[in-house]
Design an enzyme around this catalytic site. Sequence first.
Site, PDB file in Angstrom:
ATOM      1  N   THR A  67       0.837  -1.194   0.000  1.00 18.59           N
ATOM      2  CA  THR A  67       0.000   0.000   0.000  1.00 18.59           C
ATOM      3  C   THR A  67       0.874   1.247   0.000  1.00 18.59           C
ATOM      4  OG1 THR A  67      -1.951   1.030   0.998  1.00 18.59           O
ATOM      5  CG2 THR A  67      -0.380   0.051   2.529  1.00 18.59           C
ATOM      6  N   LYS A  71       3.254   1.378  -3.752  1.00 18.16           N
ATOM      7  CA  LYS A  71       2.555   0.666  -4.831  1.00 18.16           C
ATOM      8  C   LYS A  71       3.196   0.888  -6.209  1.00 18.16           C
ATOM      9  CE  LYS A  71      -2.092   0.120  -4.498  1.00 18.16           C
ATOM     10  NZ  LYS A  71      -3.527   0.367  -4.164  1.00 18.16           N
ATOM     11  N   ASP A 108      -6.685  -4.557  -7.744  1.00 16.55           N
ATOM     12  CA  ASP A 108      -7.698  -3.538  -7.405  1.00 16.55           C
ATOM     13  C   ASP A 108      -8.854  -3.549  -8.409  1.00 16.55           C
ATOM     14  OD1 ASP A 108      -6.777  -2.460  -5.030  1.00 16.55           O
ATOM     15  OD2 ASP A 108      -5.577  -0.906  -5.993  1.00 16.55           O
TER      16      ASP A 108
END
Length: 279
Positions: A67, A71, A108
Amino acid sequence: MTDHPRIPLAGVIGHPIAHSRSPALHGFWLRRYGLKGHYIPIDIAPSDLPEMIRTLPRLGFVGLNVTIPHKESILHIADIVTDRAALIGAANTLIFRKDGKIHADNTDGSGFIANLRQNAPHWAPAAGPAVVFGAGGAARAVVAALIEVGVPEIRLMNRTRPRADAVRADFGAKVHVHDWVQAGHLIEDAATVVNTTSLGMTGKPDFTTPLDRLNPHALVTDLVYTPLKTQFLTQAEARGATVVDGLGMLLHQAAPGFERWFGLRPEVDEATRQAVLSA
Ligand code: NAP
């Protein structure tokens, strides 16, 4: 080269990382399925990232979630980067392979779509244009995913225009960049409307753009999940639109990593949501 130890370790790396809900999520799944394994938050400063990433597999880690702020930079360290992670320009899931190679992927977009399919099963992405607010890393994953499921046109708006122009350059002709002031008009016939900005997140400014001209048949979703019901979603609901909060995306994007590290595809259900919300 050695085999992985019997009890697999995984975790989430970021800086800071104390706020992450991922340990509660993976911990719940490990307990639910009675699996041996541990998942922990690891705070890594950007300057330590290259060294730490090579050290963790030697300690028994089989993979990681990634995170902010790692990333993007992790793509320069990984040995194998999936096409979708390369196109998005960010990775959120690493697999430490037995041959020593680090594999980086971005889940994601698939998590975003899985959340909508689960919570709005009648959503028809091809039915009309999608309006996307924001052009950051999450927006790039969302745009890639929307194109993949057949959205005919993506109307993209971002505070910083060049960032939106870069999305158009990378993702092609289905992406049309507009000025934010046009939002009211652009949502009138949209089938899908997405907030990918951090507006509305606890501690950040609210999403104040009026949605009173929103197509009431639209599916509206917010990537922000703290709070669960953002002002963006409240406005959309008041117009009669179907709304889906962003927590499900967090849960679904985590499932592929869990499966690769711990050997079982976890179910995303109400108990999973509650486990994360009560953590
Ligand atoms: P990012 O790369 O930093 O992008 C942030 C976006 O928010 C940019 O478009 C930025 O616009 C916009 N923004 C920030 N402050 C703004 C303001 N005051 N006014 C207008 N626009 C503003 O972050 P990200 O990784 O894309 O994440 C964006 C959001 O999605 C975060 O809230 C994150 O928590 C959430 N997220 C949720 C999930 C999930 O699983 N639900 C997954 C990923 C991300 P500029 O380009 O103009 O700065």
